[in-house]
Scaffold this active site. Sequence first.
Site, PDB file in Angstrom:
ATOM      1  N   ARG A  54       0.835  -1.207   0.000  1.00  0.00           N
ATOM      2  CA  ARG A  54       0.000   0.000   0.000  1.00  0.00           C
ATOM      3  C   ARG A  54       0.869   1.256   0.000  1.00  0.00           C
ATOM      4  O   ARG A  54       0.499   2.280  -0.565  1.00  0.00           O
ATOM      5  CB  ARG A  54      -0.938   0.013   1.209  1.00  0.00           C
ATOM      6  CG  ARG A  54      -1.721   1.333   1.339  1.00  0.00           C
ATOM      7  CD  ARG A  54      -2.884   1.227   2.303  1.00  0.00           C
ATOM      8  NE  ARG A  54      -2.528   0.663   3.580  1.00  0.00           N
ATOM      9  CZ  ARG A  54      -1.930   1.341   4.581  1.00  0.00           C
ATOM     10  NH1 ARG A  54      -1.589   2.615   4.416  1.00  0.00           N
ATOM     11  NH2 ARG A  54      -1.671   0.745   5.721  1.00  0.00           N
ATOM     12  N   TYR A 106     -13.294  16.473 -18.612  1.00  0.00           N
ATOM     13  CA  TYR A 106     -13.849  15.132 -18.556  1.00  0.00           C
ATOM     14  C   TYR A 106     -15.003  15.101 -17.546  1.00  0.00           C
ATOM     15  O   TYR A 106     -14.890  15.634 -16.438  1.00  0.00           O
ATOM     16  CB  TYR A 106     -12.753  14.139 -18.168  1.00  0.00           C
ATOM     17  CG  TYR A 106     -13.258  12.771 -17.793  1.00  0.00           C
ATOM     18  CD1 TYR A 106     -14.061  12.041 -18.659  1.00  0.00           C
ATOM     19  CD2 TYR A 106     -12.939  12.205 -16.569  1.00  0.00           C
ATOM     20  CE1 TYR A 106     -14.539  10.792 -18.310  1.00  0.00           C
ATOM     21  CE2 TYR A 106     -13.395  10.944 -16.214  1.00  0.00           C
ATOM     22  CZ  TYR A 106     -14.193  10.249 -17.080  1.00  0.00           C
ATOM     23  OH  TYR A 106     -14.669   9.013 -16.726  1.00  0.00           O
ATOM     24  N   ASP A 177      -4.202  18.471 -16.354  1.00  0.00           N
ATOM     25  CA  ASP A 177      -4.443  17.105 -16.797  1.00  0.00           C
ATOM     26  C   ASP A 177      -3.881  16.977 -18.206  1.00  0.00           C
ATOM     27  O   ASP A 177      -4.359  17.610 -19.139  1.00  0.00           O
ATOM     28  CB  ASP A 177      -5.949  16.812 -16.776  1.00  0.00           C
ATOM     29  CG  ASP A 177      -6.274  15.366 -17.132  1.00  0.00           C
ATOM     30  OD1 ASP A 177      -5.546  14.774 -17.950  1.00  0.00           O
ATOM     31  OD2 ASP A 177      -7.269  14.833 -16.604  1.00  0.00           O
ATOM     32  N   LYS A 202      -5.042   5.435 -20.427  1.00  0.00           N
ATOM     33  CA  LYS A 202      -5.131   5.898 -21.801  1.00  0.00           C
ATOM     34  C   LYS A 202      -3.806   5.676 -22.552  1.00  0.00           C
ATOM     35  O   LYS A 202      -3.389   4.546 -22.716  1.00  0.00           O
ATOM     36  CB  LYS A 202      -5.576   7.360 -21.808  1.00  0.00           C
ATOM     37  CG  LYS A 202      -6.790   7.662 -20.911  1.00  0.00           C
ATOM     38  CD  LYS A 202      -8.003   6.812 -21.216  1.00  0.00           C
ATOM     39  CE  LYS A 202      -9.272   7.268 -20.544  1.00  0.00           C
ATOM     40  NZ  LYS A 202      -9.309   7.201 -19.086  1.00  0.00           N
TER      41      LYS A 202
END
Length: 388
Positions: A54, A106, A177, A202
């Site tokens: 983690r 987005y 972004d 992506k």
Amino acid sequence: MGKERSSGYSIDTKCQIVDKDLADRWGAVSFPIYQSATFAHHGLGGSTGYDYTRMQNPTRQQLESVVADLENGIDALAYSSGMAAVANVMELFKPGDHIIVDEDLYGGSIRLFEEINKKNGLEFTVANLSRENVLDYIRDNTKAVYLETPTNPMMNVTDIEKLSKQVHQKGLILIVDNTFLSPYFQNPLDLGADIVIHSGTKFLGGHHDTIGGFVVVKDEKIDERLRLIYKTVGAGLSPFDSWLILRGIRTLSVRLERAQENAIKLAEYLKNKEHVTRVIYPGLPDHPGYEIMKKQARGFGAMLTFEVDSAEFAKQILDNVELIYFAESLGGTETLITYPITQTHAEVPKSLLDKNGITDRVLRLSVGIEGIEDLKAEFDRVFEIAAR
């Protein structure tokens, strides 16, 4: 923490480098998957540097090091999704803080801001950062400016360097972004941004087989805070998914060069098609952001948006594609066509959709690496069906 490598290599070569200090003793060329939740200590105070996945994992650290190097940052943090990356960045702020965001984003980001962050006390103002003066929107409690460039889906282009100077004059941070262009074509940190976000699902992953996200920074204090948030909320990317994105990055340059080549040709092709009323691609000289793109990016990318003359015509295209997939997401080797109004932007308020020109006649293309003549033939066939 990912290492600052400053290798001096070209970006094409940076995609290929394996950190041999983190690899195994057998000299694996493909970086190993350390599929372990926990790591044994040699004794009290004898940590290997890895305690619990983690917090950190060798495979994820290799990926973070590569992405930091590609974006010229001091560190990158790999998350379980692009939205997890955005959500963790928003945890830098406290109730009462104000953030200016671009109006064309987005839909998942807009949903996060509206449904989660506002509930937790953050305030947002929407502006067209490609056309409006950000200084007109700054308040005493403004802490950051958030944008995409080019934007999703209307491909608006903002001058990052100019905006960063305005933002920094007021002591704010700039968050960009960079998913649509990837670090192969654009490096916002070099242009003055403080934080860069990617959906690793992506172009970085590039094969539609995994989901991930990244935050890249250049400031140590921001990095320390994000690392604390990161290990606390547990949104780190798994070792196997880290390896998949590492594998994808190795072909980033060749994929994007081919996809961009196809996108430019498809944009020119669509401009001349009957029933197409508009083609929005920043690589077309008539795009209002064309000169800015030439200044701040090394390419125009593989994303384009086009508009047809009726909703029925758009529906017929979506119902009849075969080679092209009607699907959400972007950035893979396959060409995808998306209907923003019912997919990526389905939950965006209608008033904002209308303002941005996102109608039932607008389609978004993520152009892949297929043969360009095959893609043109697909559109010829589909347009002929739609026109009947």
